[in-house]
Write an enzyme that holds these catalytic residues in place. Structure first.
Site, PDB file in Angstrom:
ATOM      1  N   GLU A 202      15.519 -11.186   1.814  1.00  0.00           N
ATOM      2  CA  GLU A 202      14.746 -10.888   3.018  1.00  0.00           C
ATOM      3  C   GLU A 202      14.400 -12.146   3.814  1.00  0.00           C
ATOM      4  OE1 GLU A 202      14.814  -8.064   3.838  1.00  0.00           O
ATOM      5  OE2 GLU A 202      14.286  -6.593   2.295  1.00  0.00           O
TER       6      GLU A 202
ATOM      7  N   HIS B 270       5.480  -9.920   1.461  1.00  0.00           N
ATOM      8  CA  HIS B 270       6.198  -8.645   1.574  1.00  0.00           C
ATOM      9  C   HIS B 270       6.153  -7.965   0.219  1.00  0.00           C
ATOM     10  CE1 HIS B 270       9.187  -5.586   2.108  1.00  0.00           C
ATOM     11  NE2 HIS B 270      10.063  -6.185   1.317  1.00  0.00           N
TER      12      HIS B 270
ATOM     13  N   HIS C  92       6.389  -3.903  -2.005  1.00  0.00           N
ATOM     14  CA  HIS C  92       6.714  -2.481  -2.035  1.00  0.00           C
ATOM     15  C   HIS C  92       5.536  -1.739  -2.662  1.00  0.00           C
ATOM     16  CE1 HIS C  92      11.356  -3.368  -2.079  1.00  0.00           C
ATOM     17  NE2 HIS C  92      10.731  -3.874  -1.028  1.00  0.00           N
TER      18      HIS C  92
ATOM     19  N   TYR D 200     -12.616   0.514   9.900  1.00  0.00           N
ATOM     20  CA  TYR D 200     -12.737  -0.636  10.793  1.00  0.00           C
ATOM     21  C   TYR D 200     -11.944  -1.858  10.337  1.00  0.00           C
ATOM     22  CZ  TYR D 200     -16.199  -2.734   7.591  1.00  0.00           C
ATOM     23  OH  TYR D 200     -16.831  -3.290   6.506  1.00  0.00           O
TER      24      TYR D 200
ATOM     25  N   HIS E  46      10.749   1.500   2.981  1.00  0.00           N
ATOM     26  CA  HIS E  46      10.942   0.178   2.393  1.00  0.00           C
ATOM     27  C   HIS E  46       9.644  -0.378   1.803  1.00  0.00           C
ATOM     28  CE1 HIS E  46      13.003  -4.021   2.973  1.00  0.00           C
ATOM     29  NE2 HIS E  46      12.178  -4.016   1.941  1.00  0.00           N
TER      30      HIS E  46
ATOM     31  N   TYR F 159     -15.403 -13.267   9.151  1.00  0.00           N
ATOM     32  CA  TYR F 159     -15.225 -12.229   8.130  1.00  0.00           C
ATOM     33  C   TYR F 159     -13.952 -12.514   7.346  1.00  0.00           C
ATOM     34  CZ  TYR F 159     -15.569  -7.525   6.099  1.00  0.00           C
ATOM     35  OH  TYR F 159     -15.706  -6.478   5.235  1.00  0.00           O
TER      36      TYR F 159
END
Length: 245
Positions: free
Chosen positions: A78, A97, A99, A118, A160, A213
């Site tokens: 990837e 990334h 799954h 939120y 994916h 935050y």
């Protein structure tokens, strides 16, 4: 390899091991990258994280020959969307990334995540988009992901998984966890009849408060004045001076 780069490589491996141990990912299906000056460091393909060492992390130039890499192992399959995101988004210092289960379920259903909570404001807008399907590792998938990530710090990849972006590794992994949490909440809420979606104005209001935050940068270290440094050294020498007989 500089000390800083070696530490970053080790941090990538630590994050990859953590995301598998936490259940955020399975096996070698996910991948992580981080920016190191003009180079992108990325986990190698088909290599168990528990067996990975800093030297195995692949290095790819962000500018220069597209797809060039250095290291004993090939970069993740990837690498294209990792590299293209790094090239298009100077604000991104790391990419996760995975799954993860609930995000992937929504990606299979081709459902974007609306403002059910939120915390979606952390992703840059009132929705987390789902990119159309393209085969893993292709330039087509990378182009579709870039489109879905416009103005966002995360997206789903149809059938994916998901992508989370951050200014550094800690922030990217924090967002990946928040991503899966939102996906789980939305999946469970789909079984209810009384769902409510927050408005764009409500999410914009939350976004304005997000400056303080989530994962924050560490406070800058205060420089030690020469006088204090000299006093500390003098005090140390005094304490170490052997007592006279």
């Amino acid at each position: 390899m500089t000390r800083e780069e070696k530490a970053l490589r080790a941090a990538i491996i630590a994050k990859a091991r953590w995301m598998n141990a936490s259940g955020l990912n399975q096996g070698t299906s996910g991948n992580i990258s981080a920016r190191s000056d003009h180079v992108m460091l990325i986990t190698p393909t088909a290599t168990p994280y528990d067996a990975m060492t800093p030297e195995m992390i692949a290095a790819m130039p962000i500018e220069g020959e597209y797809g060039a890499w250095a290291g004993p192992l090939k970069p993740s399959t990837e690498w294209r969307f990792h590299l293209d995101i790094m090239k298009a988004r100077p604000d991104v210092g790391a990419i996760v990334h995975t799954h993860s289960t609930y995000a992937t379920v929504l990606a299979i259903a081709r459902k974007e995540i609306p403002a059910v909570h939120y915390m979606i404001a952390a992703f840059g807008g009132p929705t987390i988009r789902c990119a159309p399907y393209a085969r893993y590792g292709t330039k087509e998938l990378s182009d579709l992901a870039l489109k879905a990530l416009e103005g966002r710090n995360g997206c789903l990849l149809a059938n994916h998984g998901m992508i989370a972006l951050g200014a550094d590794l800690d922030k990217a992994m924090w967002l990946a966890v928040e991503f899966e949490t939102l996906a789980r909440q939305y999946y469970l809420a789909l079984a209810l009849e009384g769902r409510s979606i927050l408005t764009d104005e409500q999410i914009a209001e939350v976004a304005r408060g997000f400056a303080s935050y989530g994962v924050q940068d560490p406070p800058p270290k205060k420089p030690v004045s020469p006088r204090r440094r000299t006093s500390a050294v003098t005090s140390l020498r005094t304490r170490r001076r052997p007592a006279r007989a």
